[in-house]
Design a protein around this motif. Structure first.
Motif, PDB file in Angstrom:
ATOM      1  N   SER A 291       1.959  -9.541   0.945  1.00 54.12           N
ATOM      2  CA  SER A 291       0.962  -9.185   1.746  1.00 54.12           C
ATOM      3  C   SER A 291       1.958  -9.107   2.711  1.00 54.12           C
ATOM      4  CB  SER A 291       1.108 -10.890   3.207  1.00 54.12           C
ATOM      5  OG  SER A 291       1.658 -11.263   2.667  1.00 54.12           O
TER       6      SER A 291
ATOM      7  N   THR B  70       3.579  -7.977   6.374  1.00 51.84           N
ATOM      8  CA  THR B  70       3.241  -7.360   8.294  1.00 51.84           C
ATOM      9  C   THR B  70       2.811  -5.974   8.663  1.00 51.84           C
ATOM     10  OG1 THR B  70       5.369  -7.884   8.348  1.00 51.84           O
ATOM     11  CG2 THR B  70       3.924 -10.005   8.153  1.00 51.84           C
ATOM     12  N   CYS B  71       2.727  -5.792   9.958  1.00 53.04           N
ATOM     13  CA  CYS B  71       3.021  -4.936  10.129  1.00 53.04           C
ATOM     14  C   CYS B  71       3.978  -3.827  10.630  1.00 53.04           C
ATOM     15  CB  CYS B  71       2.272  -4.626  11.357  1.00 53.04           C
ATOM     16  SG  CYS B  71       2.397  -5.590  13.074  1.00 53.04           S
TER      17      CYS B  71
ATOM     18  N   GLN C 101       0.175  -3.293  18.616  1.00 56.47           N
ATOM     19  CA  GLN C 101      -1.439  -3.744  19.208  1.00 56.47           C
ATOM     20  C   GLN C 101      -2.047  -3.578  19.979  1.00 56.47           C
ATOM     21  OE1 GLN C 101       1.181  -7.563  19.219  1.00 56.47           O
ATOM     22  NE2 GLN C 101       1.271  -8.375  17.344  1.00 56.47           N
TER      23      GLN C 101
ATOM     24  N   GLY D 283       8.937  -6.083  10.811  1.00 54.83           N
ATOM     25  CA  GLY D 283       8.030  -6.010   9.633  1.00 54.83           C
ATOM     26  C   GLY D 283       8.180  -5.917   8.230  1.00 54.83           C
TER      27      GLY D 283
ATOM     28  N   ARG E 240       6.511 -11.097   4.065  1.00 54.81           N
ATOM     29  CA  ARG E 240       6.847 -11.839   4.225  1.00 54.81           C
ATOM     30  C   ARG E 240       7.329 -13.008   3.777  1.00 54.81           C
ATOM     31  NH1 ARG E 240       2.881 -13.106   8.180  1.00 54.81           N
ATOM     32  NH2 ARG E 240       0.666 -11.623   7.718  1.00 54.81           N
TER      33      ARG E 240
ATOM     34  N   ASP F 116      10.716  -8.612   6.143  1.00 57.26           N
ATOM     35  CA  ASP F 116      10.270  -9.254   7.240  1.00 57.26           C
ATOM     36  C   ASP F 116      11.174  -9.976   8.120  1.00 57.26           C
ATOM     37  OD1 ASP F 116       8.837  -9.292   9.581  1.00 57.26           O
ATOM     38  OD2 ASP F 116       7.640 -10.729   9.281  1.00 57.26           O
TER      39      ASP F 116
END
Length: 251
Positions: free
Chosen positions: A23, A25-26, A94, A193, A196, A221
């Motif tokens: 995964s 993150t942005c 965001q 980012g 993870r 990240d």
């Protein structure tokens, strides 16, 4: 990674990590210049001034730093701006209200600034507002500060009302700059980012999702402030992964 595309970075590593069941993150630019909406200091491009910059996300303080801020035609730059840029970039991503609070005299309180300005204008009947602030600030900044405070540059200081003096003092301490964008990945020194960290073994940098794959540096990240921390992170994780992969092959 995706920062500094002129050096060959295209962000493809993130796609590879996702393909390997990680995964991500942005991803946003970090250590980057900021573009200001309706930039009040655009005509002062090239000026450098000591200031405190604070990242405000939906009105709440996210980070701050003090140092030499560089005014550009499109916005603001300099190390203190770089330090807070990752928070602004994330706020923009965001869709949150992202602003920078600029304090041009961080070593003084607003009351101290007011008293200093009163003292500088005392018994100088012919002193104009422009001459009054010249010496404290670069001459290109003075007209902009006065304009934002609602004071004409040719007004005599002796004619200023107390409320106008207070408005100038307040503006020296508090200028809100709405940020419309960063200066992009191509101008960013690093990215914020990535994969993870909980999905990577910290002792070896080996993926916990795909054996024999090691993830290091920019792809994780992790991002740091200016000062060589991001370079050290790249070297350290690369060294750990290199040694671990050799040991794995020997088993």
């Amino acid at each position: 990674g995706q920062a500094a595309s002129s050096l060959g970075s295209d962000g493809s590593g993130y796609g590879l990590a996702k393909a390997l069941k990680h995964s991500v993150t942005c991803i946003v630019p970090a250590l980057v210049q900021l573009k200001v909406k309706a930039h009040p200091f655009a005509k002062a491009s090239g000026v450098r001034t000591e200031a405190k910059v604070t990242a405000l996300i939906d009105g709440k303080e996210a980070a701050s730093d003090t140092g030499e801020v560089q005014i550009t035609a499109y916005g603001i730059s300099g190390i203190p701006v770089f330090q807070i840029s990752r928070f602004i970039a994330l706020g923009l991503h965001q869709k949150k209200r992202s602003e920078v609070l600029l304090d041009l005299l961080p070593e003084y309180s607003e009351d101290e600034v007011y008293r200093l300005l009163v003292k500088m204008g005392d018994k100088r009947d012919d002193l104009t507002a422009k001459g009054w602030l010249t010496g404290i600030f670069n001459q290109k900044l003075v007209p902009r500060i006065l304009e934002m405070a609602g004071v004409r540059i040719q007004t005599r200081v002796s004619e200023l009302r107390k409320s106008q003096l207070q408005a100038v003092a307040k503006k020296c301490k508090r200028i809100i700059l709405p940020i419309q964008d960063t200066n992009g990945f191509e101008n960013a020194q690093v990215c914020a980012g990535g994969v993870r960290t909980k999905e990577v073994c910290p002792r070896t940098m080996e993926s916990l999702r795909t054996k024999g794959v090691y993830i290091t540096g920019e792809l994780l990240d992790v991002d740091g402030i200016c000062g060589g921390f991001n370079l050290q992170w790249a070297w350290a994780t690369g060294c750990i992964a290199g040694k671990a992969s050799v040991m794995r092959k020997k088993k």
